[in-house]
Design a protein around this motif. Structure first.
Motif, PDB file in Angstrom:
ATOM      1  N   ALA A 108      62.095  38.046  67.039  1.00  0.00           N
ATOM      2  CA  ALA A 108      61.899  39.413  66.782  1.00  0.00           C
ATOM      3  C   ALA A 108      60.050  39.856  67.297  1.00  0.00           C
ATOM      4  CB  ALA A 108      62.347  40.535  66.591  1.00  0.00           C
ATOM      5  N   GLN A 109      59.980  39.125  66.483  1.00  0.00           N
ATOM      6  CA  GLN A 109      57.945  38.700  66.194  1.00  0.00           C
ATOM      7  C   GLN A 109      57.399  38.194  67.265  1.00  0.00           C
ATOM      8  OE1 GLN A 109      57.869  36.951  62.476  1.00  0.00           O
ATOM      9  NE2 GLN A 109      57.307  39.048  61.498  1.00  0.00           N
ATOM     10  N   THR A 110      57.734  37.001  67.925  1.00  0.00           N
ATOM     11  CA  THR A 110      57.411  36.133  68.215  1.00  0.00           C
ATOM     12  C   THR A 110      57.887  36.601  70.326  1.00  0.00           C
ATOM     13  OG1 THR A 110      58.314  33.880  68.348  1.00  0.00           O
ATOM     14  CG2 THR A 110      56.460  34.427  66.694  1.00  0.00           C
ATOM     15  N   GLY A 111      59.223  37.170  70.672  1.00  0.00           N
ATOM     16  CA  GLY A 111      59.360  36.244  71.161  1.00  0.00           C
ATOM     17  C   GLY A 111      60.520  34.581  71.850  1.00  0.00           C
ATOM     18  N   GLU A 112      59.732  33.968  71.319  1.00  0.00           N
ATOM     19  CA  GLU A 112      60.582  31.969  71.075  1.00  0.00           C
ATOM     20  C   GLU A 112      61.761  32.596  70.862  1.00  0.00           C
ATOM     21  OE1 GLU A 112      58.369  30.465  68.715  1.00  0.00           O
ATOM     22  OE2 GLU A 112      56.826  29.910  69.410  1.00  0.00           O
ATOM     23  N   ARG A 113      62.780  31.404  71.525  1.00  0.00           N
ATOM     24  CA  ARG A 113      63.969  30.713  71.714  1.00  0.00           C
ATOM     25  C   ARG A 113      64.230  29.794  71.251  1.00  0.00           C
ATOM     26  NH1 ARG A 113      68.062  31.264  77.179  1.00  0.00           N
ATOM     27  NH2 ARG A 113      68.886  32.481  75.702  1.00  0.00           N
ATOM     28  N   ILE A 114      65.121  29.863  70.111  1.00  0.00           N
ATOM     29  CA  ILE A 114      65.546  28.952  68.913  1.00  0.00           C
ATOM     30  C   ILE A 114      66.815  28.634  68.668  1.00  0.00           C
ATOM     31  CG2 ILE A 114      65.359  28.733  66.713  1.00  0.00           C
ATOM     32  CD1 ILE A 114      62.498  30.818  66.226  1.00  0.00           C
ATOM     33  N   PHE A 115      67.114  27.373  68.915  1.00  0.00           N
ATOM     34  CA  PHE A 115      68.501  26.920  68.763  1.00  0.00           C
ATOM     35  C   PHE A 115      68.919  26.987  67.847  1.00  0.00           C
ATOM     36  CE2 PHE A 115      71.398  22.791  67.734  1.00  0.00           C
ATOM     37  CZ  PHE A 115      71.800  23.375  69.163  1.00  0.00           C
ATOM     38  N   PRO A 139      64.346  16.735  64.857  1.00  0.00           N
ATOM     39  CA  PRO A 139      63.508  15.766  65.523  1.00  0.00           C
ATOM     40  C   PRO A 139      62.886  16.096  67.212  1.00  0.00           C
ATOM     41  CG  PRO A 139      65.412  15.363  64.082  1.00  0.00           C
ATOM     42  CD  PRO A 139      65.247  16.462  64.276  1.00  0.00           C
ATOM     43  N   LYS A 140      64.312  17.431  67.923  1.00  0.00           N
ATOM     44  CA  LYS A 140      64.315  18.098  69.002  1.00  0.00           C
ATOM     45  C   LYS A 140      63.985  19.131  69.262  1.00  0.00           C
ATOM     46  CE  LYS A 140      68.416  15.660  70.984  1.00  0.00           C
ATOM     47  NZ  LYS A 140      69.392  16.133  71.799  1.00  0.00           N
ATOM     48  N   GLY A 141      62.986  19.628  67.875  1.00  0.00           N
ATOM     49  CA  GLY A 141      62.392  21.088  68.149  1.00  0.00           C
ATOM     50  C   GLY A 141      62.917  21.794  66.957  1.00  0.00           C
TER      51      GLY A 141
END
Length: 151
Positions: A108-115, A139-141
């Motif tokens: 909600a704050q940054t708009g990034e998609r997190i796995f 290791p992949k993010g």
């Protein structure tokens, strides 16, 4: 009497070709006549003002200039490593596949998609659910862990 070997269309095309060639020659003569000879260098110069706009007047040499360091300029969203560690974030589940056991949360704050993986869930979730989570480096993010459904 013998008929002409040329057809009407052939004669018309030949007339059009000759007409185009004459027009081209006339345009070329007109361009040569209207060409500005001896344009000075100062007439062709353009300058930038302090706001980045083009202008014809040169800058004032006594004017104080601003200097910028290349390292201070940020063009994109700051990377995850540069942000301070936060306790709990909120977000919305953008995608989740129950069969494969993974999905993505939009922060909600940054708009990034997190796995997010099913092993990091405290209960079942589905798309468009609001959740709180923490972020860890893998290791992949980045991966969302301790994902809890907000009721």
């Amino acid at each position: 009497m013998a008929r002409s070997q040329e057809t009407f269309n052939k004669r018309e095309r030949e007339k059009q070709r000759i007409k185009k060639a004459q027009e081209k020659q006339e345009k070329m003569k007109e361009r040569k006549e209207n060409k500005e000879k001896g344009t000075s260098l100062e007439d062709m110069m353009a300058y930038l003002d302090e706001n980045g706009n083009l202008t014809t007047t040169p800058p004032n040499p006594g004017q104080i200039r601003k200097t910028f360091r290349q390292e201070e300029i940020q063009i994109s969203v700051p990377k995850q490593e540069d942000r301070p560690a936060e306790e709990a974030r909120t977000g919305v589940v953008a995608f989740f596949n129950d069969h494969k056991g993974f999905g993505f949360i939009n922060d909600a704050q940054t708009g990034e998609r997190i796995f997010v993986h099913v092993n990091n869930l405290s209960g079942p979730i589905k798309e468009h659910d609001k959740v709180t989570f923490e972020v860890e480096r893998s290791p992949k993010g980045f991966v969302a862990v301790n994902v809890v459904l907000i009721k």
